[in-house]
Design a protein around this motif. Sequence first.
Motif, PDB file in Angstrom:
ATOM      1  N   UNK A  92      11.476  29.801  18.026  1.00 21.92           N
ATOM      2  CA  UNK A  92      10.679  29.945  16.598  1.00 21.92           C
ATOM      3  C   UNK A  92      11.085  31.190  16.030  1.00 21.92           C
ATOM      4  N   UNK A  93      11.602  31.262  14.831  1.00 19.63           N
ATOM      5  CA  UNK A  93      11.511  32.551  14.219  1.00 19.63           C
ATOM      6  C   UNK A  93      10.327  32.831  13.035  1.00 19.63           C
ATOM      7  N   UNK A  94       9.604  33.603  13.034  1.00 17.89           N
ATOM      8  CA  UNK A  94       8.527  33.868  12.175  1.00 17.89           C
ATOM      9  C   UNK A  94       9.182  34.746  11.068  1.00 17.89           C
ATOM     10  N   UNK A  95       9.342  34.084   9.971  1.00 21.15           N
ATOM     11  CA  UNK A  95       9.920  34.593   8.831  1.00 21.15           C
ATOM     12  C   UNK A  95      10.594  33.592   8.152  1.00 21.15           C
ATOM     13  N   UNK A  96      10.698  33.484   6.651  1.00 24.45           N
ATOM     14  CA  UNK A  96      11.286  32.270   5.987  1.00 24.45           C
ATOM     15  C   UNK A  96      12.791  32.373   6.169  1.00 24.45           C
ATOM     16  N   UNK A  97      13.278  31.229   5.895  1.00 24.75           N
ATOM     17  CA  UNK A  97      14.773  30.992   5.831  1.00 24.75           C
ATOM     18  C   UNK A  97      15.269  31.519   4.479  1.00 24.75           C
ATOM     19  N   UNK A  98      16.578  31.719   4.696  1.00 24.90           N
ATOM     20  CA  UNK A  98      17.190  32.404   3.472  1.00 24.90           C
ATOM     21  C   UNK A  98      16.862  32.229   1.927  1.00 24.90           C
ATOM     22  N   UNK A  99      16.484  30.642   1.628  1.00 22.86           N
ATOM     23  CA  UNK A  99      16.227  30.238   0.287  1.00 22.86           C
ATOM     24  C   UNK A  99      14.706  30.840   0.012  1.00 22.86           C
ATOM     25  N   UNK A 100      13.736  30.637   0.962  1.00 18.98           N
ATOM     26  CA  UNK A 100      12.484  31.004   0.619  1.00 18.98           C
ATOM     27  C   UNK A 100      12.504  32.663   0.692  1.00 18.98           C
ATOM     28  N   UNK A 101      13.206  33.285   1.394  1.00 15.17           N
ATOM     29  CA  UNK A 101      13.321  34.869   1.274  1.00 15.17           C
ATOM     30  C   UNK A 101      13.745  35.443  -0.158  1.00 15.17           C
ATOM     31  N   UNK A 102      14.562  34.321  -0.970  1.00 15.02           N
ATOM     32  CA  UNK A 102      14.759  34.807  -2.362  1.00 15.02           C
ATOM     33  C   UNK A 102      13.471  35.268  -3.359  1.00 15.02           C
ATOM     34  N   UNK A 103      12.160  34.806  -2.719  1.00 16.74           N
ATOM     35  CA  UNK A 103      11.047  35.277  -3.388  1.00 16.74           C
ATOM     36  C   UNK A 103      11.331  36.912  -3.527  1.00 16.74           C
ATOM     37  N   UNK A 104      11.719  37.524  -2.403  1.00 15.16           N
ATOM     38  CA  UNK A 104      11.847  38.873  -2.353  1.00 15.16           C
ATOM     39  C   UNK A 104      13.367  39.323  -2.857  1.00 15.16           C
ATOM     40  N   UNK A 105      14.373  38.457  -2.284  1.00 15.54           N
ATOM     41  CA  UNK A 105      15.514  39.040  -2.559  1.00 15.54           C
ATOM     42  C   UNK A 105      15.886  39.010  -3.929  1.00 15.54           C
ATOM     43  N   UNK A 106      15.613  38.276  -4.775  1.00 15.68           N
ATOM     44  CA  UNK A 106      15.670  38.058  -6.276  1.00 15.68           C
ATOM     45  C   UNK A 106      14.448  38.136  -7.064  1.00 15.68           C
ATOM     46  N   UNK A 107      14.203  39.104  -8.052  1.00 12.29           N
ATOM     47  CA  UNK A 107      13.379  39.159  -8.917  1.00 12.29           C
ATOM     48  C   UNK A 107      13.212  37.910  -9.732  1.00 12.29           C
ATOM     49  N   UNK A 108      14.446  37.730 -10.199  1.00 11.39           N
ATOM     50  CA  UNK A 108      14.570  36.643 -11.214  1.00 11.39           C
ATOM     51  C   UNK A 108      14.149  35.232 -10.587  1.00 11.39           C
ATOM     52  N   UNK A 109      14.679  35.074  -9.564  1.00  9.72           N
ATOM     53  CA  UNK A 109      14.141  33.804  -8.554  1.00  9.72           C
ATOM     54  C   UNK A 109      12.598  33.810  -8.889  1.00  9.72           C
ATOM     55  N   UNK A 110      12.091  34.899  -8.181  1.00 10.14           N
ATOM     56  CA  UNK A 110      10.448  34.785  -8.198  1.00 10.14           C
ATOM     57  C   UNK A 110       9.873  34.549  -9.338  1.00 10.14           C
ATOM     58  N   UNK A 111      10.417  35.089 -10.490  1.00 19.07           N
ATOM     59  CA  UNK A 111       9.536  35.185 -11.625  1.00 19.07           C
ATOM     60  C   UNK A 111      10.063  33.518 -12.356  1.00 19.07           C
ATOM     61  N   UNK A 112      11.081  33.095 -11.983  1.00 20.15           N
ATOM     62  CA  UNK A 112      11.405  31.494 -12.281  1.00 20.15           C
ATOM     63  C   UNK A 112      10.255  30.649 -11.674  1.00 20.15           C
ATOM     64  N   UNK A 113      10.100  30.974 -10.139  1.00 20.94           N
ATOM     65  CA  UNK A 113       9.256  30.144  -9.389  1.00 20.94           C
ATOM     66  C   UNK A 113       7.782  30.348 -10.092  1.00 20.94           C
TER      67      UNK A 113
END
Length: 424
Positions: A92-113
């Motif tokens: 097990x890896x503690x930390x989100x997968x790449x899609x969930x990590x877009x909450x931080x990796x992309x400000x635009x993604x997080x604002x749309x979310x």
Amino acid sequence: MNILIIGSGGRESAFAYKLSQSKRLQNLFIAPGNAGTGVYGQNVALKVTDFDGIASFALANDINMVLVGPEEPLVKGIHDYFLNRADLKHIPVIGPQQEGAQLEGSKDFSKQFMDRHGIPTAASRSFDKSNLEEGLAYLETQKLPIVLKADGLAAGKGVLICETLEDAKLELKAMIADSKFGAASDVVVVEEFLKGIELSVFVLTDGNSYKVLPSAKDYKRIGEGDTGLNTGGMGSISPVPFADKVFLSKVEERIIKPTVEGLKKDQIPYKGFIFIGLMNVEGEPLVIEYNVRMGDPETESVLPRIESDLIDLLEGVAQGNLDTRSYTVSSKTAVTVMLVAGGYPGNYESGKVISNIENVKESIVFHAGTATQDGHIVSAGGRVIAVTTLQDTLFDALQQATADAGRIYFEGKYFRRDIGFDLI
């Protein structure tokens, strides 16, 4: 359990300290770690984005869990890498997968979310090269000051607060047309400026249930009285005095629950920490940003207050039964004071011998940017050491942490002596 922590800063030192207290821990490894993490486990000379190297090490050392500290390996997909390999997916890896990590990796993604799931945040619009002129015209319709955020990861430097329209236009052009922050500012989020007081709330989730971890407030400016340049963080306190039960219940109902439910609705799997950067605007919480890992130096204040076995909580995340795990927090106050190198946050000095750590008795010393050289501990980063104390009152904790920060010496050392005093 054999656990591998990915990272090398003060946050990872705090994780190592906390995990080492568990009776369930057999072997602890930190990749790459620093001069202080070796006290709690074994340092491993691997880069945080060397997924092949991390995988080989995990298999060779019978690793039962990987805890990812920094955002970069998460945004680059370390969790997906493990899931996609038949010989690794049982770890097990503690930390989100790449899609969930877009909450931080992309400000635009997080604002749309946030917009999609009705989560309160500042009004904003995103622009790129294709609609830069539209962005410049949009600035003319907005109140000042205004905030410009590089969409991608920019090492904490991609957020600008512009006081004048002229400055805002110049900076928007510089970010998009001139790649001021490289590819990170190919897209820029233009956001209304929120006036209030900042704090952070941390959530641990298995994708269905969640635990709200202690709140914290960090201090970003280099100078006392919150003046000067922004840094990675000069100190933190936990709990936050103004984040009372009423305020935190608003955070949970309006922000935490819709965030966890929103991830489920969007079918984004998420196992790990969610850092919610908040602005308290006259008692109402609004989201400034999401991070997909614990903060630094907030982790150094939050983890010492957790009385439960952290391995038990992390196992609950991995197994999807976090709701069955118990969790208690100390009523004491934690204060963290960060010692930084001369010149930081600009060009800073490295390789300075650090002395007197052993004379700190009432605080925990978390190494951040340190290394070992010729038998000495030396500075090897901008933020060098975090000094954390746990006391009955905020005032006592502030005094103790500040006094202990003064006991450690290295050439060019600087720290703020006013961390938390604005809340007394």
